[in-house]
Design a protein around this motif. Structure first.
Motif, PDB file in Angstrom:
ATOM      1  N   GLU A 596       0.711  -1.718   0.566  1.00 31.89           N
ATOM      2  CA  GLU A 596      -0.063  -0.354   0.034  1.00 31.89           C
ATOM      3  C   GLU A 596       0.618   1.359  -0.041  1.00 31.89           C
ATOM      4  N   LYS A 597       2.029   1.211   1.068  1.00 34.43           N
ATOM      5  CA  LYS A 597       3.293   2.735   1.346  1.00 34.43           C
ATOM      6  C   LYS A 597       3.324   2.556  -0.690  1.00 34.43           C
ATOM      7  N   LEU A 598       4.236   0.917  -0.962  1.00 34.45           N
ATOM      8  CA  LEU A 598       4.700   1.556  -1.745  1.00 34.45           C
ATOM      9  C   LEU A 598       3.567   2.528  -3.415  1.00 34.45           C
ATOM     10  N   ARG A 599       2.706   1.627  -2.897  1.00 33.40           N
ATOM     11  CA  ARG A 599       1.627   2.529  -4.058  1.00 33.40           C
ATOM     12  C   ARG A 599       1.356   4.233  -4.096  1.00 33.40           C
ATOM     13  N   GLU A 600       1.064   4.428  -2.914  1.00 36.04           N
ATOM     14  CA  GLU A 600       0.848   5.252  -2.651  1.00 36.04           C
ATOM     15  C   GLU A 600       2.275   5.880  -3.375  1.00 36.04           C
ATOM     16  N   ALA A 601       3.488   5.365  -2.384  1.00 35.80           N
ATOM     17  CA  ALA A 601       4.612   6.987  -3.160  1.00 35.80           C
ATOM     18  C   ALA A 601       4.651   6.822  -4.826  1.00 35.80           C
ATOM     19  N   MET A 602       4.134   5.179  -5.578  1.00 33.97           N
ATOM     20  CA  MET A 602       4.346   4.993  -6.481  1.00 33.97           C
ATOM     21  C   MET A 602       3.463   6.413  -7.108  1.00 33.97           C
ATOM     22  N   LYS A 603       2.449   6.819  -6.642  1.00 36.71           N
ATOM     23  CA  LYS A 603       1.349   7.435  -7.093  1.00 36.71           C
ATOM     24  C   LYS A 603       1.618   9.027  -7.348  1.00 36.71           C
ATOM     25  N   VAL A 604       2.794   9.451  -6.665  1.00 36.90           N
ATOM     26  CA  VAL A 604       2.975  10.901  -5.913  1.00 36.90           C
ATOM     27  C   VAL A 604       3.979  11.077  -6.694  1.00 36.90           C
ATOM     28  N   ARG A 605       4.892  10.435  -7.191  1.00 35.62           N
ATOM     29  CA  ARG A 605       5.892  10.398  -7.787  1.00 35.62           C
ATOM     30  C   ARG A 605       5.700  10.279  -9.313  1.00 35.62           C
ATOM     31  N   ASP A 606       4.504   9.693  -9.944  1.00 37.17           N
ATOM     32  CA  ASP A 606       3.704   9.455 -11.252  1.00 37.17           C
ATOM     33  C   ASP A 606       3.387  10.972 -11.425  1.00 37.17           C
ATOM     34  N   LYS A 607       2.780  11.288 -10.183  1.00 33.67           N
ATOM     35  CA  LYS A 607       1.935  13.044 -10.553  1.00 33.67           C
ATOM     36  C   LYS A 607       2.854  13.646 -10.860  1.00 33.67           C
ATOM     37  N   GLU A 608       4.307  14.071 -10.762  1.00 32.16           N
ATOM     38  CA  GLU A 608       5.449  14.464 -10.312  1.00 32.16           C
ATOM     39  C   GLU A 608       5.714  14.279 -11.850  1.00 32.16           C
ATOM     40  N   ASP A 609       6.575  13.382 -12.209  1.00 35.05           N
ATOM     41  CA  ASP A 609       6.450  12.890 -13.214  1.00 35.05           C
ATOM     42  C   ASP A 609       5.989  13.607 -13.970  1.00 35.05           C
ATOM     43  N   LYS A 610       4.520  12.802 -14.102  1.00 32.68           N
ATOM     44  CA  LYS A 610       4.027  14.112 -15.333  1.00 32.68           C
ATOM     45  C   LYS A 610       4.187  15.665 -15.230  1.00 32.68           C
ATOM     46  N   LEU A 611       3.573  16.076 -14.363  1.00 40.49           N
ATOM     47  CA  LEU A 611       4.141  17.154 -14.318  1.00 40.49           C
ATOM     48  C   LEU A 611       5.409  17.891 -15.054  1.00 40.49           C
ATOM     49  N   LEU A 612       6.300  16.826 -14.544  1.00 40.89           N
ATOM     50  CA  LEU A 612       7.462  17.428 -15.038  1.00 40.89           C
ATOM     51  C   LEU A 612       7.068  17.194 -16.640  1.00 40.89           C
ATOM     52  N   HIS A 613       7.631  16.064 -17.155  1.00 43.81           N
ATOM     53  CA  HIS A 613       6.643  15.990 -18.403  1.00 43.81           C
ATOM     54  C   HIS A 613       5.879  16.829 -19.215  1.00 43.81           C
ATOM     55  N   ARG A 614       5.028  17.386 -18.673  1.00 44.47           N
ATOM     56  CA  ARG A 614       4.173  18.015 -19.353  1.00 44.47           C
ATOM     57  C   ARG A 614       5.080  19.599 -19.350  1.00 44.47           C
ATOM     58  N   GLN A 615       5.649  19.963 -18.785  1.00 45.70           N
ATOM     59  CA  GLN A 615       6.332  21.403 -17.910  1.00 45.70           C
ATOM     60  C   GLN A 615       7.940  21.258 -19.372  1.00 45.70           C
ATOM     61  N   ARG A 616       8.017  20.058 -20.165  1.00 47.91           N
ATOM     62  CA  ARG A 616       9.867  19.867 -20.675  1.00 47.91           C
ATOM     63  C   ARG A 616       8.895  19.674 -22.221  1.00 47.91           C
ATOM     64  N   LEU A 617       7.683  19.315 -22.597  1.00 48.40           N
ATOM     65  CA  LEU A 617       7.531  19.683 -23.225  1.00 48.40           C
ATOM     66  C   LEU A 617       6.456  20.790 -23.592  1.00 48.40           C
ATOM     67  N   HIS A 618       6.238  21.992 -22.745  1.00 47.36           N
ATOM     68  CA  HIS A 618       5.650  23.603 -23.121  1.00 47.36           C
ATOM     69  C   HIS A 618       6.554  23.770 -23.559  1.00 47.36           C
ATOM     70  N   ASP A 619       7.959  23.990 -22.437  1.00 43.93           N
ATOM     71  CA  ASP A 619       8.975  24.641 -22.422  1.00 43.93           C
ATOM     72  C   ASP A 619       9.534  24.339 -24.260  1.00 43.93           C
ATOM     73  N   LYS A 620      10.001  23.122 -24.474  1.00 44.11           N
ATOM     74  CA  LYS A 620      10.274  22.812 -25.573  1.00 44.11           C
ATOM     75  C   LYS A 620       9.047  23.859 -27.021  1.00 44.11           C
ATOM     76  N   ARG A 621       7.816  23.521 -26.725  1.00 45.34           N
ATOM     77  CA  ARG A 621       7.153  23.667 -27.644  1.00 45.34           C
ATOM     78  C   ARG A 621       7.230  25.404 -27.528  1.00 45.34           C
ATOM     79  N   THR A 622       6.954  26.254 -26.823  1.00 45.23           N
ATOM     80  CA  THR A 622       7.916  27.505 -26.608  1.00 45.23           C
ATOM     81  C   THR A 622       9.149  28.155 -27.757  1.00 45.23           C
TER      82      THR A 622
END
Ligand code: ATP
Length: 697
Positions: A596-622
């Motif tokens: 359960e703990k592991l899954r929760e931690a992964m979820k948080v991490r996943d969110k962070e990854d996605k945000l980071l990726h979106r930011q990267r894409l945004h920067d790149k497009r700009t």
């Protein structure tokens, strides 16, 4: 009513007349210089390059056995035009076989991988049909059989380059073979082996016995039975490299490395990370292995494009992947579908992660690199139980100059893989299938000196794939009582645990050797994807009497084996042990809580990854937008650039983004398929245009 254009029909008549004259000349030329049966044209000294070609002043013909250049052969002008400027001087197999095949003899040809066998049979096919003035109404004139679809596609491209005859032959509606003139078996030994028997016999039964037959391969058959099956008539045995000291290309550097099963992926990952600028072809034993390794490595983002190729993929995606790998520096994970004949350009490394089934398979796989005078390198992973393969490779004649190398301890990705499997449960199935099919493939191998499933660290292998539970191996249980590796009962788990412990220790001993000889095998950086690793201190010793859960408790999520002061293996899941009973059994509650703990931690991490990726894409497009804007402004200011510069402005180079979205895969595949369809469409259009042009000329 359509009227014939007198100008056009005149030109056509003229062309036919000159074709007829050319054919007559070629027939007489071939007849005049026919080499003696059994002679080797390579042994005949070549005429000087400026010697007359074709009809000579005294009314005779120039010799063609022994010549070095394509233009000195009795072949049509159109074929010569198709060959030049890329193909000028013949390779040995071409020089040795073409004088015999052009005059209609059956050929049994063997030459090393990448030595130019394709043209050695493509030219006689085209010339035979040209000289016979073959047309669509005559039915099928020639058949070339190859073991894989990719190879057939590649052959078709080569044929198109050399002989424009195909324009009206390839879509012949009349698939009637009774008049067949010439049959070719490319990779003949493979096509003649048992796997293709039914198909080949069915094809041959439809073909007339009076025909020319050409057989080519890097590893040739001489079985009388096979030759009888094909009704060969006094074939010319042409084995240009038979006297060669080595069975493989001389420019090929061949290495082998001993690596335990559970360390293979770690080593492969480390290798890829250390060679990000190389084009690498990786062989694995099954589609499922390929799929799994490709999927998980892609998620770990190594920093180089990854591709996969196996027989279960749709044909257009397979073809697109093949074409992309020809062009792009990337890593291609493949089954043996890519082992024969395929001419990928400039492959730097061939890595055989899973041992080839025999020596011919090894030769063909490594032959995907070091092609036609280019250099290349290969690396064979052998498990300790497969060492015999090395001995066999070294003992074969002509030689295979393969050297054993030692590698430093690789970066471990097992922990990352188990985290991935938690994060993407669908991958668990892939991992399980990869696990089972791999072991099954070892179990089914014929060469028992090399392949012995009972010697493998089964449990550790499961862990190395990121699995927390060792899948059942029913085929082993059913087939053999000797192989006690099934995990169906507690007793069996214990038996195999003992075994895997022993292998584990051996494995560590091999991998941890400090005796490093080859820098290319060393990782230069660690993977960027950090595991949610369990760093729990392990303290209790393993007790095996009672187990509440049948799970693989001997290795945690991919971590290395640890030892206590007495040299005993510390059970990695000891942190999950039921503290109340103190007997080493697993407490279900603790396991659940942990996951359960592991899954929760992964979820948080996943969110962070996605945000980071979106930011990267945004920067790149700009960035891209800004660039484009700047270009436009410059263009408007009347900057007089060269035409090529302008093209570049219109197609600003795109930086590739490697991201691990599940959907990207399908999008990639769909794009690849579309591209391949587009290529096919473009080719068809070009063909149609060419046809129209020739009709109106
Ligand atoms: N005479 C030549 N001059 C220059 N390049 C050549 C010549 N003949 C063949 N090649 C090139 O060499 C490469 C290897 O040729 P080919 O694919 O025919 O090898 P092969 O002997 O059939 O190999 P394999 O055993 O792996 O099927 C190809 O890229 C081909 O275009």
């Amino acid at each position: 009513m359509r009227r014939s254009n007198p100008k056009c029909s005149g030109a056509r008549k003229q062309r036919r007349l000159s074709e007829a004259q050319e054919i007559q000349l070629l027939d007489s030329w071939i007849e005049a210089g026919i080499p003696d049966p059994g002679t080797n044209p390579l042994a005949i000294s070549a005429p000087p390059p400026d010697a007359p070609i074709g009809r000579t002043k005294d009314g005779g013909f120039s010799p063609y056995a022994g010549v070095r250049f394509f233009r000195q052969l009795p072949i049509s002008q159109r074929t010569k035009d198709g060959l030049a400027p890329k193909y000028v001087e013949m390779s040995d197999i071409q020089r040795a076989s073409l004088p015999h095949s052009l005059c209609g003899r059956d050929i049994l040809g063997a030459a090393k991988t990448g030595s130019g066998k394709t043209l050695a049979f493509v030219i006689p096919v085209i010339e035979k049909l040209y000289r016979a003035r073959w047309g669509p109404e005559d039915g099928v004139g020639g058949i070339i059989i190859s073991p894989t679809k990719e190879l057939a596609g590649q052959l078709f491209e080569e044929l198109k380059t050399v002989g424009r005859l195909l324009q009206h032959m390839d879509e012949t509606p009349n698939f009637e073979c009774s008049q067949l003139q010439i049959l070719v078996l490319d990779e003949a030994d493979r096509i003649l082996d048992a796997g293709f028997k039914t198909e080949l016999d069915a094809i041959i039964s439809q073909l007339p016995k009076r025909r020319q037959t050409l057989l080519f391969s890097a590893t040739q058959t001489k079985s009388v039975k096979d030759l009888a099956r094909l009704s060969l008539k006094d074939p010319e045995y042409i084995s240009v490299h038979a006297e060669s000291v080595t069975a493989t290309p001389e420019q090929l550097t061949q290495l082998a490395i001993i690596v335990p099963l559970d360390q293979k992926l770690n080593l492969l990952w480390s290798f890829i990370k250390a060679n990000l600028k190389s084009k690498i072809l990786v062989f694995l034993s099954s589609c499922k292995q390929v799929k799994y390794v490709y999927e998980v490595f892609k998620k770990l983002r190594p920093g180089i494009p990854l591709k996969c190729l196996h027989g279960r993929m749709k044909q257009n995606v397979r073809m697109a992947t093949y074409l992309q790998f020809c062009e792009e520096t990337s890593v291609l994970f493949s089954t043996d579908v890519a082992s024969r004949g395929l001419d990928f350009s400039a492959v730097d490394w061939v890595i055989q992660v899973d041992c080839p089934e025999d020596i011919p398979a090894y030769i063909h796989r490594v032959g995907r690199t070091a092609r036609f005078r280019n250099a290349g390198k290969s690396l064979l992973f052998l498990m300790p139980s497969e060492k015999e393969m090395f001995t066999k490779l070294r003992a074969v004649e002509p030689k295979i100059p393969i050297k054993l190398k030692k590698a430093k301890e690789p970066v471990s990705v097992s922990a990352l893989l188990s985290s991935l499997l938690v994060k993407f449960p669908s991958m668990q199935q892939l991992a399980q299938r990869a696990f089972v099919t791999y072991l099954k493939s070892i179990f089914l191998q014929k060469d028992k000196d090399v392949f012995d499933v009972s010697k493998l660290p089964i449990e550790d292998f499961a862990v190395s794939l990121g699995l927390s539970v060792t899948p059942k191996l029913r085929f082993l249980k059913r087939k053999s009582n000797v192989h006690r590796v099934s995990t169906e009962t507690t007793e069996e788990v214990e038996a195999s645990d003992e075994k895997s412990k022993v292998h584990n220790i051996n494995a560590q001993a091999t991998v941890r050797s400090d005796d490093v000889e080859d820098d290319v095998l060393l990782p230069k950086e660690s993977p960027s994807f950090e595991p949610e690793g369990d760093k729990a201190e392990l303290s209790t010793r393993i007790l095996k009497k009672k187990k509440k859960l049948k799970i693989n408790m001997h290795r945690p999520l991919g971590t290395r084996v640890k030892y206590d002061d007495d040299g005993n293996v510390i059970p990695p899941l000891a942190a999950l042990a039921d503290k109340e009973t103190g007997d080493g059994s697993i407490d279900l509650g603790t396991v659940k809580e942990r996951y359960e703990k592991l899954r929760e931690a992964m979820k948080v991490r996943d969110k962070e990854d996605k945000l980071l990726h979106r930011q990267r894409l945004h920067d790149k497009r700009t960035k891209e937008k800004l660039k484009l804007k700047k270009w436009k402004e410059e263009a408007e200011e009347g900057d007089d650039r060269s035409e090529s510069d302008e093209n570049e402005q219109r197609n600003p180079k795109r930086t590739k983004i490697y991201f691990d979205d599940d959907d990207n895969d399908e999008v990639d595949n769909a794009k690849a398929a579309k591209r391949s369809d587009a290529v096919a469409l473009a080719e068809q259009e070009a063909l149609a245009l060419e046809l129209l042009r020739s009709m109106h000329s």
